[in-house]
Structure formats: C-alpha cells, structure tokens
Write a protein that holds these residues in place. Structure first.
Motif, PDB file in Angstrom:
ATOM      1  N   ALA A 147      -5.661  11.855 -13.956  1.00 14.48           N
ATOM      2  CA  ALA A 147      -4.474  12.506 -14.512  1.00 14.48           C
ATOM      3  C   ALA A 147      -3.219  11.748 -14.135  1.00 14.48           C
ATOM      4  N   THR A 148      -3.171  11.266 -12.875  1.00 12.28           N
ATOM      5  CA  THR A 148      -2.010  10.496 -12.409  1.00 12.28           C
ATOM      6  C   THR A 148      -1.839   9.214 -13.196  1.00 12.28           C
ATOM      7  N   ALA A 149      -2.968   8.552 -13.485  1.00 11.64           N
ATOM      8  CA  ALA A 149      -2.912   7.272 -14.196  1.00 11.64           C
ATOM      9  C   ALA A 149      -2.383   7.436 -15.608  1.00 11.64           C
ATOM     10  N   SER A 150      -2.537   8.651 -16.198  1.00  4.75           N
ATOM     11  CA  SER A 150      -2.110   8.861 -17.570  1.00  4.75           C
ATOM     12  C   SER A 150      -0.677   9.359 -17.682  1.00  4.75           C
ATOM     13  N   GLU A 151      -0.031   9.640 -16.546  1.00  6.49           N
ATOM     14  CA  GLU A 151       1.331  10.153 -16.579  1.00  6.49           C
ATOM     15  C   GLU A 151       2.300   9.061 -17.009  1.00  6.49           C
ATOM     16  N   PRO A 152       3.360   9.412 -17.784  1.00  2.83           N
ATOM     17  CA  PRO A 152       4.345   8.405 -18.178  1.00  2.83           C
ATOM     18  C   PRO A 152       5.128   7.894 -16.981  1.00  2.83           C
ATOM     19  N   VAL A 153       5.548   6.665 -17.049  1.00  3.11           N
ATOM     20  CA  VAL A 153       6.280   6.045 -15.954  1.00  3.11           C
ATOM     21  C   VAL A 153       7.774   6.147 -16.222  1.00  3.11           C
ATOM     22  N   ALA A 154       8.503   6.707 -15.257  1.00  2.00           N
ATOM     23  CA  ALA A 154       9.952   6.838 -15.400  1.00  2.00           C
ATOM     24  C   ALA A 154      10.611   5.519 -15.016  1.00  2.00           C
ATOM     25  N   PRO A 155      11.709   5.166 -15.671  1.00  4.81           N
ATOM     26  CA  PRO A 155      12.386   3.912 -15.318  1.00  4.81           C
ATOM     27  C   PRO A 155      12.979   3.990 -13.920  1.00  4.81           C
ATOM     28  N   VAL A 203       0.857  -1.188   0.000  1.00  3.44           N
ATOM     29  CA  VAL A 203       0.000   0.000   0.000  1.00  3.44           C
ATOM     30  C   VAL A 203       0.887   1.231   0.000  1.00  3.44           C
ATOM     31  N   LEU A 204       0.613   2.145  -0.914  1.00  7.64           N
ATOM     32  CA  LEU A 204       1.386   3.378  -1.053  1.00  7.64           C
ATOM     33  C   LEU A 204       0.508   4.565  -0.673  1.00  7.64           C
ATOM     34  N   TYR A 205       1.007   5.398   0.222  1.00  2.00           N
ATOM     35  CA  TYR A 205       0.299   6.609   0.642  1.00  2.00           C
ATOM     36  C   TYR A 205       0.993   7.803   0.002  1.00  2.00           C
ATOM     37  N   THR A 206       0.220   8.633  -0.702  1.00  2.00           N
ATOM     38  CA  THR A 206       0.802   9.741  -1.464  1.00  2.00           C
ATOM     39  C   THR A 206      -0.014  11.011  -1.267  1.00  2.00           C
ATOM     40  N   GLY A 245       8.272   7.101  -6.107  1.00  3.10           N
ATOM     41  CA  GLY A 245       7.911   5.821  -5.520  1.00  3.10           C
ATOM     42  C   GLY A 245       6.875   5.081  -6.349  1.00  3.10           C
ATOM     43  N   ARG A 246       5.877   5.802  -6.824  1.00  2.00           N
ATOM     44  CA  ARG A 246       4.841   5.196  -7.668  1.00  2.00           C
ATOM     45  C   ARG A 246       5.454   4.643  -8.951  1.00  2.00           C
ATOM     46  N   SER A 247       6.350   5.408  -9.552  1.00  3.80           N
ATOM     47  CA  SER A 247       7.000   4.976 -10.788  1.00  3.80           C
ATOM     48  C   SER A 247       7.854   3.733 -10.558  1.00  3.80           C
ATOM     49  N   MET A 248       8.537   3.699  -9.421  1.00  4.97           N
ATOM     50  CA  MET A 248       9.376   2.543  -9.113  1.00  4.97           C
ATOM     51  C   MET A 248       8.526   1.275  -8.987  1.00  4.97           C
ATOM     52  N   PRO A 256       2.002  -5.110  -7.876  1.00  2.00           N
ATOM     53  CA  PRO A 256       0.590  -4.767  -7.693  1.00  2.00           C
ATOM     54  C   PRO A 256       0.420  -4.062  -6.349  1.00  2.00           C
ATOM     55  N   PHE A 257      -0.130  -2.859  -6.357  1.00  2.00           N
ATOM     56  CA  PHE A 257      -0.241  -2.110  -5.101  1.00  2.00           C
ATOM     57  C   PHE A 257      -1.523  -1.287  -5.078  1.00  2.00           C
ATOM     58  N   SER A 258      -1.935  -0.920  -3.871  1.00  2.00           N
ATOM     59  CA  SER A 258      -3.057  -0.012  -3.669  1.00  2.00           C
ATOM     60  C   SER A 258      -2.493   1.348  -3.296  1.00  2.00           C
ATOM     61  N   GLU A 259      -3.115   2.408  -3.790  1.00  2.00           N
ATOM     62  CA  GLU A 259      -2.646   3.766  -3.480  1.00  2.00           C
ATOM     63  C   GLU A 259      -3.726   4.518  -2.728  1.00  2.00           C
ATOM     64  N   ARG A 260      -3.331   5.120  -1.600  1.00  2.00           N
ATOM     65  CA  ARG A 260      -4.218   5.949  -0.802  1.00  2.00           C
ATOM     66  C   ARG A 260      -3.702   7.382  -0.829  1.00  2.00           C
ATOM     67  N   THR A 261      -4.546   8.306  -1.216  1.00  2.00           N
ATOM     68  CA  THR A 261      -4.138   9.702  -1.322  1.00  2.00           C
ATOM     69  C   THR A 261      -4.460  10.455  -0.040  1.00  2.00           C
TER      70      THR A 261
END
Length: 219
Positions: free
Chosen positions: A196-204, A85-88, A98-101, A108-113
């Motif tokens: 908007a977050t879901a559409s952002e490109p993922v950095a390596p 679980v990722l809190y952002t 962290g999300r990109s990593m 597979p993770f859950s994100e809580r804003t």
C-alpha cells in the motif's frame, strides 16, 4: 600437443575450476540479526536461535546493496559508500514526508519498518530511542524529519541534488527491522502495508532555505 602445452592447459583448467569453486562459495552470504538486534554477515547460517536469525541472503560483500547495480556509476559510488537507511512506522506523518523527500530527490534507500514490540526494542538498542523517523546516511544518524537538515546531510555525502535514477528504478520494498516468520499473519500484514505504501503518490519536496553543508558533517 607437447608436454609443456599439456601442462599449461592443465594449469589453466585447474585455475578456472578453483575460481568457479571460490565463486560458488562466495554466493552464500547470510545477513544475520542477533538477539540484541545487531546485524552481521557470514558465509554460514546461525547454528541455533541463540546465535540469531537469518534476515536475508545475498551475493558477496555487496549483499546489502544488491539493488545498486542498475544505478549510474557516480550515484552507485555514493550509494555504496554512504548508504541511506530510513526507519519508519505506521501512521507516522513525518515518516511519510521523509520517504517522499527521498523518493522525489531520487535517493536510493532501504526502508526498515518498526511495528512490533521486537522492532521497537531493536530500534531502542540501535538508536537509544524509539522516536521516528530515523535516518542514517553512511555513519551519520539523524533523528526526526527536517527537510533542510536531511538535504544538508545528503549534499555533504555527495548525492545529486536532483534525481539521476534510471526511469525503471525502484527501491526495494520496506522490510521489518526484525524479520517476521515467513507465512505468519504478521508477515502477511506487513507485506500488505508495504504494498500500500509503495502505491501512494509522492508529494513534492519542500524548498530548503540553506542547502550548504552544516558545520560538523564529516564522512
């Protein structure tokens, strides 16, 4: 048909009806966030606001990991045993890293804003702090983003070092730590931000210097 056959048929039909009834009861599982931010699961909704708010509903005991069904067997086992679980928060560069990593590695993770004052208060009660990002891997809790440290914890939990996710797999959209009333302006804004977050490109991901399990990591 003799009497014994009739009795056997009746018992089988009765057992099937009972299983169906039990299955129907197991389908209504409520995820409830109490006034103190504590999350519980119940087959009954809260009777009043003092008992908490319904955050989500699910099916059976796997409600919190309902998206794991499409995962490969070994990855599904790890994700079920040690969920991530990722809190952002918004405008948080370390959160984005962290999300990109996690995404690049195929975790597979859950994100809580954490956006509203209620979110921040809940995070304070949950972690004893309001700094972000905050990551949990099973029972392990990691404050702040460090590529090497997160890698070590994920390795120790048994997650694959490279993505094993199906090509069509997508993590569930981020959700507020404290659920917002459906249809409210804040809920609509959060939904827009999540899109908007879901559409952002993922950095390596950045290379790690020490991928070994650090001392003290036990699950």
């Amino acid at each position: 048909m003799n009497n014994n056959s009739q009795r056997t048929t009746a018992l089988l039909l009765g057992g099937a009806a009972l299983l169906c009834a039990l299955g129907a009861q197991a389908q209504a599982v409520y995820r409830i966030v109490g006034p103190d931010g504590k999350v519980t699961f119940s087959d009954k909704p809260p009777a009043n606001a003092q008992q908490g708010k319904v955050a989500t509903t699910g099916v059976g005991a796997a409600a919190a990991a309902s998206n794991n069904g499409s995962l490969p067997f070994e990855l599904r086992q790890v994700a079920t045993k040690y969920p991530v679980v990722l809190y952002t928060s918004e405008k948080c560069a370390p959160c984005d890293s962290g999300r990109s990593m996690l995404t690049s590695r195929g975790i597979p993770f859950s994100e809580r804003t954490v956006i509203t004052n209620e979110d921040r208060a809940a995070l304070q009660r949950l972690t004893g702090d309001t700094s972000l990002p905050y990551l949990t891997v099973g029972g392990q809790r990691i404050r702040g983003y460090s590529d090497s440290e997160w890698t070590q914890y994920l390795d120790a939990a048994g997650y694959p070092k490279s993505s094993a996710l199906p090509a069509a797999y997508k993590n569930a959209p981020p959700t507020p730590l404290v659920p917002l009333p459906t249809g409210s302006p804040a809920a609509k804004a959060a939904e827009k931000a999540a899109s908007a977050t879901a559409s952002e490109p993922v950095a390596p991901p950045q290379p790690t210097a020490n991928p070994a399990n650090p001392a003290g990591i036990t699950f």
